[in-house]
Write a protein that holds these residues in place. Structure first.
Motif, PDB file in Angstrom:
ATOM      1  N   GLU A  66      33.345  26.262  37.800  1.00 39.11           N
ATOM      2  CA  GLU A  66      33.859  25.794  39.080  1.00 39.11           C
ATOM      3  C   GLU A  66      35.274  25.280  38.878  1.00 39.11           C
ATOM      4  O   GLU A  66      35.563  24.626  37.876  1.00 39.11           O
ATOM      5  CB  GLU A  66      32.996  24.680  39.650  1.00 39.11           C
ATOM      6  N   THR A  67      36.144  25.582  39.828  1.00 36.84           N
ATOM      7  CA  THR A  67      37.504  25.065  39.778  1.00 36.84           C
ATOM      8  C   THR A  67      38.026  24.817  41.176  1.00 36.84           C
ATOM      9  O   THR A  67      37.613  25.482  42.124  1.00 36.84           O
ATOM     10  CB  THR A  67      38.452  26.021  39.016  1.00 36.84           C
ATOM     11  N   THR A  68      38.931  23.855  41.264  1.00 39.20           N
ATOM     12  CA  THR A  68      39.686  23.606  42.484  1.00 39.20           C
ATOM     13  C   THR A  68      41.179  23.803  42.213  1.00 39.20           C
ATOM     14  O   THR A  68      42.012  23.424  43.035  1.00 39.20           O
ATOM     15  CB  THR A  68      39.429  22.181  43.023  1.00 39.20           C
ATOM     16  N   ASP A  69      41.494  24.385  41.068  1.00 40.26           N
ATOM     17  CA  ASP A  69      42.877  24.675  40.667  1.00 40.26           C
ATOM     18  C   ASP A  69      43.083  26.184  40.729  1.00 40.26           C
ATOM     19  O   ASP A  69      42.458  26.930  39.969  1.00 40.26           O
ATOM     20  CB  ASP A  69      43.130  24.158  39.259  1.00 40.26           C
ATOM     21  N   THR A  71      41.509  29.518  34.975  1.00 40.08           N
ATOM     22  CA  THR A  71      40.845  30.771  34.631  1.00 40.08           C
ATOM     23  C   THR A  71      39.490  30.485  33.992  1.00 40.08           C
ATOM     24  O   THR A  71      39.256  29.397  33.465  1.00 40.08           O
ATOM     25  CB  THR A  71      41.700  31.592  33.643  1.00 40.08           C
ATOM     26  N   TRP A  72      38.629  31.489  34.015  1.00 39.93           N
ATOM     27  CA  TRP A  72      37.327  31.394  33.352  1.00 39.93           C
ATOM     28  C   TRP A  72      37.303  32.380  32.206  1.00 39.93           C
ATOM     29  O   TRP A  72      37.704  33.536  32.349  1.00 39.93           O
ATOM     30  CB  TRP A  72      36.200  31.684  34.341  1.00 39.93           C
ATOM     31  N   ASP A  73      36.804  31.925  31.061  1.00 39.56           N
ATOM     32  CA  ASP A  73      36.753  32.745  29.853  1.00 39.56           C
ATOM     33  C   ASP A  73      35.348  33.215  29.494  1.00 39.56           C
ATOM     34  O   ASP A  73      35.119  33.712  28.400  1.00 39.56           O
ATOM     35  CB  ASP A  73      37.352  31.986  28.673  1.00 39.56           C
ATOM     36  N   GLY A  74      34.399  33.052  30.412  1.00 41.66           N
ATOM     37  CA  GLY A  74      33.032  33.497  30.152  1.00 41.66           C
ATOM     38  C   GLY A  74      32.231  32.533  29.297  1.00 41.66           C
ATOM     39  O   GLY A  74      31.166  32.887  28.800  1.00 41.66           O
ATOM     40  N   TYR A  90      42.688  38.169  45.947  1.00 43.21           N
ATOM     41  CA  TYR A  90      41.986  39.169  45.143  1.00 43.21           C
ATOM     42  C   TYR A  90      41.177  38.502  44.039  1.00 43.21           C
ATOM     43  O   TYR A  90      41.690  37.650  43.307  1.00 43.21           O
ATOM     44  CB  TYR A  90      43.006  40.132  44.531  1.00 43.21           C
ATOM     45  N   VAL A  91      39.916  38.908  43.945  1.00 32.87           N
ATOM     46  CA  VAL A  91      39.052  38.482  42.852  1.00 32.87           C
ATOM     47  C   VAL A  91      38.612  39.751  42.120  1.00 32.87           C
ATOM     48  O   VAL A  91      37.979  40.625  42.723  1.00 32.87           O
ATOM     49  CB  VAL A  91      37.805  37.729  43.365  1.00 32.87           C
ATOM     50  N   PRO A  92      38.939  39.872  40.838  1.00 36.17           N
ATOM     51  CA  PRO A  92      38.492  41.058  40.090  1.00 36.17           C
ATOM     52  C   PRO A  92      36.967  41.139  40.090  1.00 36.17           C
ATOM     53  O   PRO A  92      36.279  40.118  40.170  1.00 36.17           O
ATOM     54  CB  PRO A  92      39.021  40.803  38.678  1.00 36.17           C
ATOM     55  N   ASN A  93      36.432  42.347  39.992  1.00 35.77           N
ATOM     56  CA  ASN A  93      34.969  42.489  39.990  1.00 35.77           C
ATOM     57  C   ASN A  93      34.402  42.610  38.576  1.00 35.77           C
ATOM     58  O   ASN A  93      33.194  42.720  38.409  1.00 35.77           O
ATOM     59  CB  ASN A  93      34.522  43.665  40.852  1.00 35.77           C
ATOM     60  N   ALA A  94      35.275  42.581  37.560  1.00 37.74           N
ATOM     61  CA  ALA A  94      34.808  42.635  36.172  1.00 37.74           C
ATOM     62  C   ALA A  94      35.882  42.069  35.259  1.00 37.74           C
ATOM     63  O   ALA A  94      37.066  42.079  35.588  1.00 37.74           O
ATOM     64  CB  ALA A  94      34.476  44.066  35.772  1.00 37.74           C
ATOM     65  N   ASN A 111      42.247  41.536  30.026  1.00 40.63           N
ATOM     66  CA  ASN A 111      41.158  41.101  30.923  1.00 40.63           C
ATOM     67  C   ASN A 111      40.242  40.065  30.282  1.00 40.63           C
ATOM     68  O   ASN A 111      39.039  40.060  30.527  1.00 40.63           O
ATOM     69  CB  ASN A 111      40.336  42.303  31.396  1.00 40.63           C
ATOM     70  N   ASP A 112      40.812  39.180  29.465  1.00 45.34           N
ATOM     71  CA  ASP A 112      40.003  38.163  28.788  1.00 45.34           C
ATOM     72  C   ASP A 112      39.643  36.983  29.680  1.00 45.34           C
ATOM     73  O   ASP A 112      38.740  36.220  29.348  1.00 45.34           O
ATOM     74  CB  ASP A 112      40.741  37.635  27.551  1.00 45.34           C
ATOM     75  N   PHE A 113      40.353  36.831  30.779  1.00 39.38           N
ATOM     76  CA  PHE A 113      40.137  35.698  31.667  1.00 39.38           C
ATOM     77  C   PHE A 113      39.983  36.175  33.100  1.00 39.38           C
ATOM     78  O   PHE A 113      40.609  37.139  33.508  1.00 39.38           O
ATOM     79  CB  PHE A 113      41.317  34.719  31.593  1.00 39.38           C
ATOM     80  N   LEU A 114      39.165  35.460  33.845  1.00 35.13           N
ATOM     81  CA  LEU A 114      38.954  35.750  35.254  1.00 35.13           C
ATOM     82  C   LEU A 114      39.713  34.714  36.072  1.00 35.13           C
ATOM     83  O   LEU A 114      39.629  33.518  35.790  1.00 35.13           O
ATOM     84  CB  LEU A 114      37.476  35.699  35.601  1.00 35.13           C
ATOM     85  N   LYS A 115      40.435  35.174  37.081  1.00 37.60           N
ATOM     86  CA  LYS A 115      41.250  34.287  37.891  1.00 37.60           C
ATOM     87  C   LYS A 115      41.364  34.848  39.303  1.00 37.60           C
ATOM     88  O   LYS A 115      41.467  36.055  39.484  1.00 37.60           O
ATOM     89  CB  LYS A 115      42.648  34.182  37.274  1.00 37.60           C
TER      90      LYS A 115
END
Length: 126
Positions: free
Chosen positions: A80-83, A87-90, A40-44, A53-57
């Motif tokens: 970009e991540t391979t882990d 997470t991404w924080d924008g 699952y990848v969140p859409n927002a 929802n501060d981080f995307l994972k």
């Protein structure tokens, strides 16, 4: 042991003093479904430090090898991540990115060695 079906193992020991010990363990083998909703990848997301929802994972319990890339609307790679736990924080190059729609590319290898790929959009909301 690498059972392909659910298996119960019994371990028995007898030491030099004649003490006997035994134990059992059951290894449960379940099918790995290398597809949504198990990947699952969140859409927002809303990286505004409110604790929600501060981080995307990428969420997955069926995969282990990942390449997750996020691009801005001009095609520039901003994350970009391979882990799989990363997470991404924008943030890109130390600066908060603007609200907008970003494109992601995901490749994930599942425990059954199948490859899951997906491209989609993520809305960054400020």
């Amino acid at each position: 042991a690498t059972p392909t079906t659910t298996t119960t193992y019994i371990v028995e020991t007898l030491d030099a003093y004649g003490c006997y010990w035994s134990d059992t363990i059951t290894i449960y083998v379940t099918d790995v479904i290398c597809d949504e909703p198990y990947i699952y990848v969140p859409n927002a997301f809303t990286p505004n430090n409110d604790g929600k929802n501060d981080f995307l994972k990428v969420e997955s319990s069926v995969g282990y090898d990942i390449v997750f890339q996020i691009y801005d609307r001009w095609g520039e790679l901003v994350f970009e991540t391979t882990d799989i736990d990363n997470t991404w924080d924008g943030i890109y190059k130390g600066k908060e990115l603007q609200a907008g729609v970003y494109v992601y590319h995901l490749k994930l290898t599942c425990y059954n060695h199948h490859l899951f790929t997906k491209k989609g959009n993520i809305t960054l909301i400020r």
